[in-house]
Design an enzyme around this catalytic site. Structure first.
Site, short mmCIF file in Angstrom:
data_model
loop_
_atom_site.label_atom_id
_atom_site.label_comp_id
_atom_site.label_asym_id
_atom_site.label_seq_id
_atom_site.Cartn_x
_atom_site.Cartn_y
_atom_site.Cartn_z
N HIS A 157 0.84 -1.20 0.00
CA HIS A 157 0.00 0.00 0.00
C HIS A 157 0.88 1.25 0.00
O HIS A 157 0.65 2.18 -0.79
CB HIS A 157 -0.90 -0.05 1.24
N GLU A 158 1.86 1.29 0.90
CA GLU A 158 2.71 2.47 1.01
C GLU A 158 3.57 2.67 -0.24
O GLU A 158 3.75 3.80 -0.70
CB GLU A 158 3.59 2.37 2.26
N HIS A 164 1.96 4.63 -3.00
CA HIS A 164 1.86 6.08 -2.79
C HIS A 164 3.04 6.83 -3.39
O HIS A 164 2.93 8.02 -3.71
CB HIS A 164 1.81 6.41 -1.29
#
Length: 351
Positions: A302-303, A306
């Site tokens: 997820h990170e 980004h």
């Protein structure tokens, strides 16, 4: 990816365990944006529903950290956001992360957009805010409320905007050292290895796997979207493969003091920096055993999405959790971090 830290501190058993409902269309949060002065903005958030609501205010109005509360546009192009994006847990949420609004009640939040956006060139800009905010009952996310704002058009004085102190300070590179906590280093190395496996498997599925499963998370079966999703996941796998090179810097521990209660990890997208929080290690399993459950590997995945240095543009947090993520449009889902984490989890577990 450079694997490092700072030496000074600066669930249930079925597929739909985390498939929370969107609240009734009659319930929503209405956001009114107005200019206080120069680049200082006021947001008034009103509960337009007939019932009281409690929601997570992390990554939302009332969050005191430099999170993305509004999107800033110049000539229809979004201006780069230089703040943080935080991932938080979905259960066991503490009261300090929550806000309750009675029916018809409002909260007000003032913030300066120049602290997280370079507006030194001045000129005409437009602000807007919309998305889904997680609703909480008994300390756990149980649903989501949509929110949207007016378009606020401003003419910025670049000279004044350039005098506003930025929220994020330059990192002192002299304070950086190899991750010295052996337990955390081992856990993160395992998470990175699992991230490579999950991202590669999800990339293969995106390119040539089940069309219906892809559509569940990304709301289309178009070959162009499948290619974009696969390419981003392949980029994540490549980034996670090396602890000494790449486009991102990954810290074992908090680097800037943004690991508040319930926060698992955060990313500084404009700087391609990721940091884990204490509960990344104590709360999350290495790999989830149930569909749509949070774990260390998908949190790391997820990170990574980004960070624009991994794949540009970097993703946003438009829908958090299965129900919100699968309620997005295709164009939103392809830019939503949790859509990738959830899809990778689903492919890994055969959800």
């Amino acid at each position: 990816m450079r694997f490092t830290t700072l030496s000074t501190a600066f669930l249930a058993l079925a597929q739909n365990v985390y498939a929370f409902p969107i609240e009734s269309d009659l319930s929503a949060l209405d956001v009114t944006l107005s200019q206080v002065s120069d680049t200082r903005i006021k947001a008034v958030v009103k509960n337009t529903g007939a019932e009281n609501v409690t929601f997570v205010h992390l990554n939302f109005f009332r969050d005191s950290a430099p999170v993305k509360k509004v999107s800033v546009y110049r000539e229809n192009n979004e201006v780069v956001f230089d703040g943080i994006k935080r991932r938080f847990q979905l259960q066991g949420l503490a009261s300090e992360s929550l806000t309750t609004l009675e029916a018809g009640e409002v909260l007000e939040d003032e913030f300066d957009i120049a602290t997280t956006t370079d507006l030194s060139s001045g000129g005409a800009i437009t602000l807007r805010s919309n998305g889904l905010v997680p609703v909480v009952k008994d300390g756990a996310v149980t649903g989501y409320l949509p929110y949207s704002s007016n378009d606020l058009k401003l003419n910025i004085d670049g000279a004044k905007a350039s005098t506003v102190t930025k929220a994020l300070k330059p990192l002192d590179r002299r304070t950086k050292e190899t991750c010295s906590n052996a337990s955390r280093k081992s856990a993160l190395e395992k998470a990175l290895s699992n991230t490579v496996k999950l991202a590669n498997a999800a990339a293969t599925a995106a390119r040539s796997g089940s069309a219906s499963k892809f559509s569940e998370y990304f709301k289309t079966t178009s070959s162009s979207t499948r290619s974009v999703v696969a390419a981003r996941l392949e980029a994540v796998a490549k980034e996670a493969q090396s602890a000494s090179s790449g486009s991102t810097t990954y810290y074992c521990s908090d680097t800037l003091g943004y690991c508040e209660t319930n926060v698992l990890a955060y990313t500084l997208p404009a700087r391609n920096i990721i940091a884990n929080c204490d509960i990344y290690y104590s709360y999350l399993p290495a790999l989830a055993g149930t569909c749509h459950q949070q774990d260390q590997a998908t949190t790391t995945l997820h990170e990574f999405t980004h960070a624009p240095g991994v794949y540009s543009p970097g993703t946003d947090d438009l829908g958090y959790g299965y129900s919100a993520a699968t309620s997005l449009s295709s164009s939103q889902a392809v830019l939503n971090a949790d859509s990738y984490a959830l899809y990778a989890n689903a492919i890994n577990l055969g959800c």
